[in-house]
Every structure is written in C-alpha cells, then in structure tokens.
Design an enzyme around this catalytic site. Sequence first.
Site, mmCIF file in Angstrom:
data_model
loop_
_atom_site.group_PDB
_atom_site.id
_atom_site.type_symbol
_atom_site.label_atom_id
_atom_site.label_comp_id
_atom_site.label_asym_id
_atom_site.label_seq_id
_atom_site.Cartn_x
_atom_site.Cartn_y
_atom_site.Cartn_z
ATOM 1 C CD1 TRP A 174 -1.340 7.737 -0.905
ATOM 2 C CD2 TRP A 174 -1.116 9.712 -1.934
ATOM 3 N NE1 TRP A 174 -2.496 8.453 -0.724
ATOM 4 C CE2 TRP A 174 -2.381 9.665 -1.332
ATOM 5 C CE3 TRP A 174 -0.744 10.857 -2.628
ATOM 6 C CZ2 TRP A 174 -3.295 10.740 -1.414
ATOM 7 C CZ3 TRP A 174 -1.641 11.918 -2.706
ATOM 8 C CH2 TRP A 174 -2.908 11.837 -2.108
ATOM 9 C CE1 TYR A 187 -3.836 2.307 0.704
ATOM 10 C CE2 TYR A 187 -2.231 3.455 2.048
ATOM 11 C CZ TYR A 187 -3.442 3.430 1.398
ATOM 12 O OH TYR A 187 -4.254 4.531 1.424
HETATM 13 N N1 LIG Z 1 -1.912 7.872 12.503
HETATM 14 C C1 LIG Z 1 -2.300 7.973 11.231
HETATM 15 N N2 LIG Z 1 -1.708 7.223 10.292
HETATM 16 C C2 LIG Z 1 -2.077 7.336 9.005
HETATM 17 C C3 LIG Z 1 -3.085 8.254 8.624
HETATM 18 C C4 LIG Z 1 -3.710 9.030 9.641
HETATM 19 O O1 LIG Z 1 -4.624 9.827 9.370
HETATM 20 N N3 LIG Z 1 -3.279 8.872 10.929
HETATM 21 N N4 LIG Z 1 -3.444 8.376 7.303
HETATM 22 C C5 LIG Z 1 -3.257 7.202 6.465
HETATM 23 C C6 LIG Z 1 -3.441 7.508 5.049
HETATM 24 S S1 LIG Z 1 -4.912 8.251 4.645
HETATM 25 C C7 LIG Z 1 -2.545 7.151 4.097
HETATM 26 S S2 LIG Z 1 -2.993 7.328 2.458
HETATM 27 C C8 LIG Z 1 -1.259 6.523 4.430
HETATM 28 C C9 LIG Z 1 -0.110 6.968 3.515
HETATM 29 O O2 LIG Z 1 0.928 6.073 3.604
HETATM 30 P P1 LIG Z 1 2.001 5.905 2.430
HETATM 31 O O3 LIG Z 1 1.395 6.183 1.103
HETATM 32 O O4 LIG Z 1 2.669 4.599 2.615
HETATM 33 O O5 LIG Z 1 2.994 7.096 2.791
HETATM 34 P P2 LIG Z 1 4.066 7.860 1.896
HETATM 35 O O6 LIG Z 1 4.964 8.549 2.846
HETATM 36 O O7 LIG Z 1 3.384 8.680 0.867
HETATM 37 O O8 LIG Z 1 4.878 6.658 1.244
HETATM 38 C C10 LIG Z 1 5.095 6.522 -0.103
HETATM 39 C C11 LIG Z 1 6.499 5.959 -0.316
HETATM 40 O O9 LIG Z 1 6.667 5.689 -1.701
HETATM 41 C C12 LIG Z 1 7.948 6.156 -2.109
HETATM 42 N N5 LIG Z 1 7.857 6.435 -3.548
HETATM 43 C C13 LIG Z 1 7.385 7.536 -4.161
HETATM 44 N N6 LIG Z 1 7.422 7.377 -5.491
HETATM 45 C C14 LIG Z 1 7.903 6.144 -5.735
HETATM 46 C C15 LIG Z 1 8.167 5.399 -6.917
HETATM 47 O O10 LIG Z 1 7.924 5.837 -8.036
HETATM 48 N N7 LIG Z 1 8.675 4.141 -6.761
HETATM 49 C C16 LIG Z 1 8.925 3.606 -5.545
HETATM 50 N N8 LIG Z 1 9.418 2.355 -5.495
HETATM 51 N N9 LIG Z 1 8.704 4.291 -4.409
HETATM 52 C C17 LIG Z 1 8.189 5.535 -4.500
HETATM 53 C C18 LIG Z 1 8.211 7.372 -1.264
HETATM 54 O O11 LIG Z 1 9.584 7.676 -1.194
HETATM 55 C C19 LIG Z 1 7.590 6.933 0.087
HETATM 56 O O12 LIG Z 1 8.555 6.295 0.891
HETATM 57 O O13 LIG Z 1 -0.936 6.820 5.792
HETATM 58 C C20 LIG Z 1 -1.953 6.417 6.689
HETATM 59 N N10 LIG Z 1 -1.484 6.566 8.056
HETATM 60 N N1 LIG Z 2 -1.020 18.502 2.951
HETATM 61 C C1 LIG Z 2 -1.467 17.239 2.856
HETATM 62 N N2 LIG Z 2 -2.687 16.993 2.332
HETATM 63 C C2 LIG Z 2 -3.159 15.714 2.255
HETATM 64 C C3 LIG Z 2 -2.376 14.622 2.703
HETATM 65 C C4 LIG Z 2 -1.090 14.908 3.263
HETATM 66 O O1 LIG Z 2 -0.348 13.997 3.676
HETATM 67 N N3 LIG Z 2 -0.674 16.217 3.326
HETATM 68 N N4 LIG Z 2 -2.865 13.349 2.607
HETATM 69 C C5 LIG Z 2 -3.957 13.094 1.660
HETATM 70 C C6 LIG Z 2 -4.608 11.831 1.966
HETATM 71 S S1 LIG Z 2 -3.764 10.385 1.661
HETATM 72 C C7 LIG Z 2 -5.859 11.738 2.449
HETATM 73 S S2 LIG Z 2 -6.581 10.206 2.683
HETATM 74 C C8 LIG Z 2 -6.633 12.926 2.774
HETATM 75 C C9 LIG Z 2 -7.235 12.740 4.164
HETATM 76 O O2 LIG Z 2 -8.215 13.646 4.434
HETATM 77 P P1 LIG Z 2 -8.921 13.602 5.859
HETATM 78 O O3 LIG Z 2 -8.958 12.211 6.343
HETATM 79 O O4 LIG Z 2 -10.188 14.305 5.757
HETATM 80 O O5 LIG Z 2 -7.887 14.453 6.721
HETATM 81 P P2 LIG Z 2 -7.482 14.448 8.247
HETATM 82 O O6 LIG Z 2 -6.570 15.616 8.360
HETATM 83 O O7 LIG Z 2 -6.976 13.126 8.675
HETATM 84 O O8 LIG Z 2 -8.831 14.689 9.024
HETATM 85 C C10 LIG Z 2 -9.660 15.801 8.730
HETATM 86 C C11 LIG Z 2 -10.266 16.363 9.967
HETATM 87 O O9 LIG Z 2 -11.070 15.391 10.620
HETATM 88 C C12 LIG Z 2 -11.330 15.908 11.894
HETATM 89 N N5 LIG Z 2 -11.701 14.814 12.795
HETATM 90 C C13 LIG Z 2 -10.948 13.801 13.252
HETATM 91 N N6 LIG Z 2 -11.687 13.011 14.065
HETATM 92 C C14 LIG Z 2 -12.935 13.524 14.093
HETATM 93 C C15 LIG Z 2 -14.163 13.143 14.707
HETATM 94 O O10 LIG Z 2 -14.267 12.133 15.390
HETATM 95 N N7 LIG Z 2 -15.251 13.923 14.481
HETATM 96 C C16 LIG Z 2 -15.193 15.035 13.716
HETATM 97 N N8 LIG Z 2 -16.304 15.708 13.515
HETATM 98 N N9 LIG Z 2 -14.054 15.431 13.144
HETATM 99 C C17 LIG Z 2 -12.945 14.670 13.304
HETATM 100 C C18 LIG Z 2 -10.137 16.693 12.325
HETATM 101 O O11 LIG Z 2 -10.579 17.955 12.767
HETATM 102 C C19 LIG Z 2 -9.307 16.787 11.048
HETATM 103 O O12 LIG Z 2 -8.874 18.093 10.797
HETATM 104 O O13 LIG Z 2 -5.819 14.087 2.795
HETATM 105 C C20 LIG Z 2 -4.995 14.211 1.647
HETATM 106 N N10 LIG Z 2 -4.378 15.512 1.708
HETATM 107 MO MO LIG Z 3 -4.903 8.631 2.334
#
Ligand SMILES: Nc1nc2c(c(=O)[nH]1)N[C@H]1C(S)=C(S)[C@@H](COP(=O)(O)OP(=O)(O)OC[C@H]3O[C@@H](n4cnc5c(=O)[nH]c(N)nc54)[C@H](O)[C@@H]3O)O[C@H]1N2
Ligand SMILES: Nc1nc2c(c(=O)[nH]1)N[C@H]1C(S)=C(S)[C@@H](COP(=O)(O)OP(=O)(O)OC[C@H]3O[C@@H](n4cnc5c(=O)[nH]c(N)nc54)[C@H](O)[C@@H]3O)O[C@H]1N2
Ligand SMILES: [Mo]
Length: 801
Positions: free
Chosen positions: A127, A125
Amino acid sequence: MSDRSIEPGATGTHPTRWLMTHYGPYQAGLDAAGRPQLAPDPADPAPTPLGLALAEVDHRLRIRRPAARSTWLAAVEAGRDPEGTGRGEAPFVELPWDEALDLAAAELARIHRDHGPTAIYGGSYGWGSAGWFHRARAQLHRLLAAAGGFTMGVGTYSHGAAERMIPHVLGLDFAAAGAAAPDWDEIAATTDILLSFGGIPLRNTQLDWGGIPGHRVGAALERALDRGLDMVTVAPMADDAAAAGRARWLRIRPGTDVALILALLHVLVSEGLIDRPALDRLTHGWPVLEAHILGRDGTPPKTPAWAAGITGIADAAITALARRLAGRRAVIAMAWGVQRHQNGEMAVWAAHALAAALGQIGLPGGGVGIGYGAGGGFGLPQTGRRPGLIGALPNPNGMEVPVSRFADILLAPGATIDHDGRRITAPDIRLVWWAGGNPFHHHQDLNRLIRAWAVPRTIIVQDMVWTQAARRADLVLPATGPLERADIAGGLQGPTIIAADALVPPVAEARDDHAILAAIADRLGCRSAFDDGLDAEAWLARLWDRARSGTDDLPDLAGLRAAGRIDPPPLPDAVRTRAGRLARFRADPAADPLPTPSGRIELASDRIAAMGLPGHPCWQPPAEWAGSDLTARFPLHLLSPQPATRLHGQLDHAAPSLAAKHDGRERVMLHPEDAAARGIADGDCVMIWNDRGACLAAARLSTDIMPGVAALPTGAWYDPSPTLKDAAGRPVCRHGNPNLLTRDAGSSPIAQAPAAQTCLVDIRRVDPATAAAERPSPYEGPMFADRDTVTTASPDTGPAA
Ligand SMILES: Nc1nc2c(c(=O)[nH]1)N[C@H]1C(S)=C(S)[C@@H](COP(=O)(O)OP(=O)(O)OC[C@H]3O[C@@H](n4cnc5c(=O)[nH]c(N)nc54)[C@H](O)[C@@H]3O)O[C@H]1N2
Ligand SMILES: Nc1nc2c(c(=O)[nH]1)N[C@H]1C(S)=C(S)[C@@H](COP(=O)(O)OP(=O)(O)OC[C@H]3O[C@@H](n4cnc5c(=O)[nH]c(N)nc54)[C@H](O)[C@@H]3O)O[C@H]1N2
Ligand SMILES: [Mo]
C-alpha cells in the site's frame, strides 16, 4: 489522541494546511516545538484516529541511514555471489548513501547481465502511502523497466479472485464493475433488501487506498436502515449492523457461501420466483446452471437441506431468505474477505448468478456490489474525474506473475503455474526489490516465506521503518514518509484532492523513493527513461495537468496549492459512462452488449471450463473447512480479517493499535463455547497452531463470532520467539501474526489469488509462566556492527558480534 491541538502560526505554517492520507484528510501543522501535528477534518462526519500517528515522523523505528547486511556486504566486496543465509541474523553495517546506491546499481546490473531481466523480482506489492507521485511501487517499477525489465507481480491480495472472475462474467474490469454497482445514495433511496455475504464491517471503511474524502459509509448505511432497508448479513462474524441488531445475522461456516447461493437459487427456481425474462434477455448459460442446481447434471439437487449440511444454516432459514429476496429491489453484496478463500472466484460468480436470477442487474439500487465495506470509498457516488497517478513503463523484456505466488516462484523456478488460461513458467529469481510493501505482513505461511526468502542472492528493501522485511533484507534504503515530501493526493475514491508541501525535512538521512531510484538510474545510464527528464516538481505539474485535461473547472497547480484542498463536483458525462454501464446494457442488450464472448452476463463459461474447472458456479469443498477430515486435528476455522486499529502492519506501533492489544499481544476472537471447551478465559494467553506454524495471542471471548470459528486480525508484527518453538522446531510468533498459520496456495487456476481465509487451526491455553516468559518484543531495529570489525572477519565464520 484526537484532542491534540495544532498550533499553527507558531512556526509560520498555514493554519488550514491539509494532508490527504489513506485514512482521509487531516489538518496538518507544527506545534510550538516544531513537531508535526495532525488533527481530524472538522467536516468529516466520522474521522478516524488511525492516521494521527503519521505525525510521529521521528519514531525510533525509523530507518535512519542506508544499511547493508554485513555478511552480504563482505561477499559482494570480495566479488563472490552472496548467500541468502543469515538474513535477519547477521548485523547491519551503515553506509554512506553514495556507496549504498553504487551497490544497488551494481547488483541490479550484475543480475541483469548474468541472469536476464526475469531474474529480477520487482513485485513489490503493498500500500505504501497516499500520493500521486510518491508511489513507491510505481517508482520502483519505472526504474526496473527503464533498466531493462523485470518480473512483475500482477493482481492484488485484496480482491485478486474477483478481479479475474468479474471480466469473465461481465466483461468489465474490476474497477468498472465497481463503478457500475449501485452507490450508497441509490441504496439509501431505493433498495429494499441488502443481502451481504461477509457483511459491511465499518472498521474497514476507516480508510481506502489513496485516500477518501471523509468517512461517509456508516452514515449512508444508517440512512438506508432508517428508511427501512432490510439488511441480511451472512457471515461467520457479526458486522456492525448485525451486532447492533439492525441486520438479520445468518451465521455461515467460512468458505461455504457458494453452497448457500446455489440453494437460494434452488428455492427460487422450484417456487417459480426467478425472473425468467431477465435471464433470457440478459444472460448466457442459465440452462446449464439451472440443470446443475436441480441436479439434472448427475450431481445432487442443491436443495436447502443439501446446503444446510454444508453451510450450517438451517434449511428453513435458507428457504425463508430466498422468499424474502424474491420480487424486491435487491443488492447482493459481497465482502472481499469472502473471495480470499480457495475457489473464491466461484463465490463471486455465484453472487452474480443470484442477482441475475432475481432480475436485478442494471436496475437502480439493484444488482451486485463486490466490496461495500471493503474501504471508505466503495459505493461513494462517482465523480468521473481521473486522478493523475504516476504510471508504469512498458516492460517488454520482463514477465508477469500472479502477485501472491511469490514464494511458489522462489521455491520452484521452472515450475509451471496456470493463470487465467495461460501457463507461466516460474522464473529463476536472483534479486528481490521491495518498496512500499511488507511481505512479512501480507504473505501467507510465513514459515514457508522464510524458506523462500533465503533463495535470492540479494534483497533490497526501501521503507521508512524497520519492518521484519527490512530487517531480513541485504540492503536497506531509508525512505521519507508523506509529511516529508510534496505531493498531490486524493480524487480516487471521491472528490477531495489535496496538494501538500513537505511539512518537515526528511528524518535523518531518509530520501524520497523517487530520489533514491533516480540516483540509481543515473548510475545505470537510464535516468531519462526513468523520469522523462523531469524532476519531482515538474512531475507534479505533469500529473496535475493530466488530471485537469478535458475539464475547465479546476485551478492550475499554483491555484491548487494555494487552496490546499479542493472538492470538485462530479462530471456529468463521466458519471453516465461509468456508473450507467449495466443500466445501458439492460436497456438494450443488443445495442450495448457486454464485452463477454456472448455479449451477455455469463452464467456458464467455456473459457472457465477450458481451465479444467466447472464451467458454471459450483460448490467445491476447499482444502480446509468445517467439513474436511483435517478438523479431527484442527477443529477451528481461523479467519484473519482486516484490523480495526491500524492499516495492515502500518502503525501497529501507534497508540490505537497498542491500546487494543492485551499484554502486548494481538487478541483472537473466540466464541465462549469454544473457549470453555478448552478452559480458556477472556484475556488468557493462548497458542494458535496448525502444521504450518504457531503464534501466541490473547483470548477475547465474544458471541459476535460463531462457534467453530476464531478471528485473529492481520497486522501484528511478526515476532519470532528465540526460545519457544512449534512442533516442527520453528519459532512461535509471540505477538499474534495470523500469517504463521495461513495457507499459501492460489485460490484456483483462474486468479491464483491469495486464499488466506482457508485455514484450520486449534487453540489452547498457555500457562501463565510461559506467557510471562514470552513477552512480545516486535518493534525492534536490527543489530548494527562496526564496519571495520565485520569486513575484516571471515565471512565463512560469520561476522564478529
Ligand atoms: N492473513 C491475511 N493476510 C493478508 C490479508 C488478509 O486478509 N489475511 N489481507 C491482504 C491484503 S488485502 C493486503 S492489501 C495486504 C497488505 O500488505 P502491505 O500493503 O504489504 O502491508 P502494509 O503494512 O500496508 O505495508 C506497507 C509498507 O510500506 C511502507 N511504506 C509506506 N509508505 C511508504 C513510502 O512512501 N515509501 C516506502 N518505501 N515505503 C512506504 C510501510 O512502512 C509498510 O512497511 O495484506 C494481505 N495479507
Ligand atoms: N481498519 C482497516 N480497514 C481496512 C484495512 C485495514 O488494514 N484496516 N485494509 C483495507 C484493505 S487492503 C482491504 S483489501 C479491505 C478488505 O476488505 P475485506 O476483505 O472485505 O475485509 P475482511 O475484514 O478481510 O473481511 C470482511 C469480512 O468477511 C467475512 N468473511 C470471511 N470469510 C467469509 C466467508 O467464507 N463467508 C462469509 N460470508 N463471510 C466471510 C468476515 O466476517 C469478515 O468480517 O479492507 C480495507 N480496510
Ligand atoms: Mo487489500
């Protein structure tokens, strides 16, 4: 950073070369010294600096050559089954490519032969980078399927709970439901009230998966607010509109939104404000839900007073909000963060019930949207065009497991996991292969992950940089980044499509993921299944032809490349079929039923009840929240939202992210009252801990968060202290990675999605001497050793230092 000028022409590059990134389009070129430079798109209304650091291709964290963990290599060379111990400790040995590829192919073949395809975990998994062809994860899945099958992680960390719940409610898949939600133009033109659970945090709209056409959500929201949109943000943290005083902000205890929504419904029902004809015509199960709301099913009535005790919102405010919603064109929005909780599915279901009771689903500028503000693409007008992403291959001998149950599976092979009505038996994983993701960023409860990570015999990681996952792998294969290869990108979240050639040659010995995997496929004799006999160039042509098929207004590949960037107009047909899906259902539910068991919006579901869950939206106290007994020891709710200054763990080492840290540590947002009660001042180094682990962070005091809640953004690279241990003797992260603290358990048997936001902690001040001694040092490569030294050492006594 954004004022760095590009000097095209200096080395002969075209002045308006484009590059599509997750962060949007940038102009790309080389400076006089031949180094890559990026500049924001001049037409972008709000470009982000976050992607500019992609230009630093030759960063010292780059993985330069293939490398193997010395102890693993010694075991493999001696014909022994390698041990999972020593990962992240034993030094690496650099290898020539041919040898690294031989090793990878041999391990894959060996595990497949001895343990079968399901012993190979290719969840992988993550991005990765934007691009239709160089999608590391898809490329890896193709190899593993072509080689005979594998265990695949399904679902996402992003919206895993919503993804599984929405099909039960609307019969539509997650993407189709998103496409059918009102877009920003409709909201700006027609919506009266936008009730948002979780807010519309603009920090998260700086980027989106696969790229965005530009940054338009902030301006759209401004337009709507200027027209008089009534915006209510229900969240533990203020979003930008609430912080600027442009949205009414209701502070809610994390994890309690379902209780609030049930009470809003209670007011609407008791005051005769529901749209009964719409409920009768469009929904199934309302009587069951209504009985629950009114307490006619033996449960307490879901009155505002009942909900006030759970949510912390005064009952008068709940009553007022319900009345405010009634009779107006309303969008019920929910951020994905709200469903990243235990029982997150129920919050999504409840949001649909509220919109349905208000009679809004299927109206222009009305209904539900799960994800406004979760990226720069959600809610942009649909183009209806299809991007030509490289796809997966069939995996008939493999199996599928919910992606965030990774550690569960490793720790308990043979155990069963209930997943959306099916029962899965956890496979016995021997080989783990990651390309394009970072489990040491994304997974919850890193101390538990570390235990699970010791189980497989072999872990292979392809990445550009020495992440903690790479440092803790056995075989590390250096991948190129987006400036080092030709690709087509964009078109997923808006019209902009960009074709770019490689701007610079690969750094050191890095190779494209595709080339790495093709070479392994050669060794395994499955090359043509892997790539259909096409090279990268031929694939780009095929992907572009797929995207063009059925249209007559797009150039051929040569034309696309000559233009560099195109912004084709929407296709009217496709707009009708996708965006209008719920409107058509509303217009004639008999002629255009939803693909649910009842043909209608399901507010009660026998399928969900059959999973042993309440068969209607229902408040279920999560394992950790403000009302649980655990608050006696851990009184603060920790949120781990998306970081404003980077993409997950990507570019944590770049300028915007570094500038936002304090003394090199991630900042944790705390309410001044909670800080004062603990003697914490702004900027102090603090320890955040619970029974799962501990990390250090720097306190940031703000009234933009409610008392009782703390927020530590994700993405600070895990940095275990060699000296400072938690109560259970595990290393404390010196840098501030929230996943030392988060809970690793599935949301519910529906989705088994990650529930990182269900998390209690406590926080205390760290004395300055300890803080000074525990300086973060997260951006380090591994130790390397000379090959001869390590391979002659006895593996049982460990490698020579
Ligand atoms: N506590 C907590 N944890 C969370 C979340 C949260 O809200 N709270 N959010 C979750 C969410 S929504 C997401 S999507 C995940 C994200 O989790 P990930 O998508 O696993 O996080 P990234 O840091 O984007 O990791 C992408 C990796 O791919 C590598 N990469 C980039 N391009 C390439 C390429 O072309 N080839 C290869 N081989 N590698 C590449 C980058 O260097 C990086 O190390 O995290 C989750 N974790
Ligand atoms: N700059 C930046 N932008 C990103 C990313 C990043 O790594 N960096 N990651 C991208 C990715 S992979 C994803 S999946 C999206 C994620 O998008 P989201 O999942 O929507 O983003 P979060 O910041 O995890 O959470 C949004 C808000 O949820 C609220 N929240 C948390 N728990 C609760 C709750 O129980 N009740 C209510 N009402 N509110 C709550 C918090 O106030 C928080 O600000 O963002 C994307 N955008
Ligand atoms: Mo995500």
